[in-house]
Design a protein around this motif. Structure first.
Motif, PDB file in Angstrom:
ATOM      1  N   THR A  22       0.828  -1.196   0.000  1.00 27.64           N
ATOM      2  CA  THR A  22       0.000   0.000   0.000  1.00 27.64           C
ATOM      3  C   THR A  22       0.863   1.247   0.000  1.00 27.64           C
ATOM      4  O   THR A  22       0.552   2.235  -0.682  1.00 27.64           O
ATOM      5  CB  THR A  22      -0.920  -0.003   1.237  1.00 27.64           C
ATOM      6  OG1 THR A  22      -1.617  -1.245   1.286  1.00 27.64           O
ATOM      7  CG2 THR A  22      -1.917   1.120   1.193  1.00 27.64           C
ATOM      8  N   LEU A  23       1.942   1.229   0.725  1.00 26.16           N
ATOM      9  CA  LEU A  23       2.836   2.374   0.783  1.00 26.16           C
ATOM     10  C   LEU A  23       3.467   2.643  -0.583  1.00 26.16           C
ATOM     11  O   LEU A  23       3.594   3.801  -0.999  1.00 26.16           O
ATOM     12  CB  LEU A  23       3.913   2.143   1.845  1.00 26.16           C
ATOM     13  CG  LEU A  23       4.878   3.307   2.068  1.00 26.16           C
ATOM     14  CD1 LEU A  23       4.113   4.540   2.532  1.00 26.16           C
ATOM     15  CD2 LEU A  23       5.942   2.918   3.064  1.00 26.16           C
ATOM     16  N   ASP A  24       3.847   1.607  -1.291  1.00 21.64           N
ATOM     17  CA  ASP A  24       4.422   1.770  -2.628  1.00 21.64           C
ATOM     18  C   ASP A  24       3.421   2.423  -3.585  1.00 21.64           C
ATOM     19  O   ASP A  24       3.771   3.317  -4.361  1.00 21.64           O
ATOM     20  CB  ASP A  24       4.878   0.427  -3.178  1.00 21.64           C
ATOM     21  CG  ASP A  24       6.006  -0.176  -2.359  1.00 21.64           C
ATOM     22  OD1 ASP A  24       6.738   0.609  -1.724  1.00 21.64           O
ATOM     23  OD2 ASP A  24       6.127  -1.409  -2.371  1.00 21.64           O
ATOM     24  N   ILE A  27       3.008   6.127  -2.731  1.00 25.46           N
ATOM     25  CA  ILE A  27       4.159   6.916  -3.176  1.00 25.46           C
ATOM     26  C   ILE A  27       4.075   7.192  -4.679  1.00 25.46           C
ATOM     27  O   ILE A  27       4.341   8.305  -5.135  1.00 25.46           O
ATOM     28  CB  ILE A  27       5.483   6.223  -2.799  1.00 25.46           C
ATOM     29  CG1 ILE A  27       5.680   6.285  -1.286  1.00 25.46           C
ATOM     30  CG2 ILE A  27       6.662   6.842  -3.521  1.00 25.46           C
ATOM     31  CD1 ILE A  27       6.855   5.486  -0.783  1.00 25.46           C
TER      32      ILE A  27
END
Length: 169
Positions: A22-24, A27
């Motif tokens: 999810t963080l990727d 970003i």
């Protein structure tokens, strides 16, 4: 012939790829939004730095070599009026100066006729280029330069004839 076995360093087996977290994804999305926003701000800054040709062209302009007057209006309309030639005025003065027998029912020399103004529309571009089209089908172009805001050369697109106009104070 057998395929060579990959070395164990830096390769993942075909079914074991790492998943994007999810963080990727967040970003990547924020990066795209940042690039779009930066480009929009750059375009807005460029638009503010360009001269506003609309405010520079609006008003009354007089030809330097003839009796023509151009009037540019805010609503993107233009009118071209041509005053009577001085030769006609001189002829009328010489006729009125000569002794004439009074006739009943006439009141002196007739005033010279002033032709009706030609109307049309104009279009501006960001670079200060102005396109004029009159109701009689004639088309003209000019460029308003920031260095010389009170003068421009109007170019007839059919004959490439140039007429210089100056702003009326």
């Amino acid at each position: 012939m057998a395929r060579p076995a990959p070395s164990g360093k830096g390769t993942t087996p075909p079914g074991k790829r790492t998943r994007m977290g999810t963080l990727d994804i967040l970003i990547v999305i924020l990066g795209v939004v940042f690039i779009i926003g930066y480009n929009r701000l750059s375009i807005a800054k460029l638009q503010r730095s360009l001269p506003n040709a609309n405010s520079q062209i609006v008003g009354e302009w007089k030809s330097t070599r003839g009796p023509e007057h151009l009037v540019f209006r805010v609503d993107k309309t233009v009118s071209l009026t041509v005053a009577p030639a001085p030769a006609q005025d001189n002829a009328a003065q010489t006729e009125s100066a000569a002794p004439a027998a009074p006739e009943s029912g006439t009141a002196g020399a007739a005033a010279p006729e002033i032709p009706a103004p030609l109307v049309g529309k104009y279009q501006l571009t960001e670079a200060g280029k102005v396109y004029v089209q009159l109701s009689d089908g004639k088309k003209f172009t000019t460029t308003i330069a920031p260095q010389n805001k009170n003068r421009f050369d109007l170019i007839d697109t059919y004959t490439d004839g140039v007429t210089t106009y100056e702003r009326v104070p």
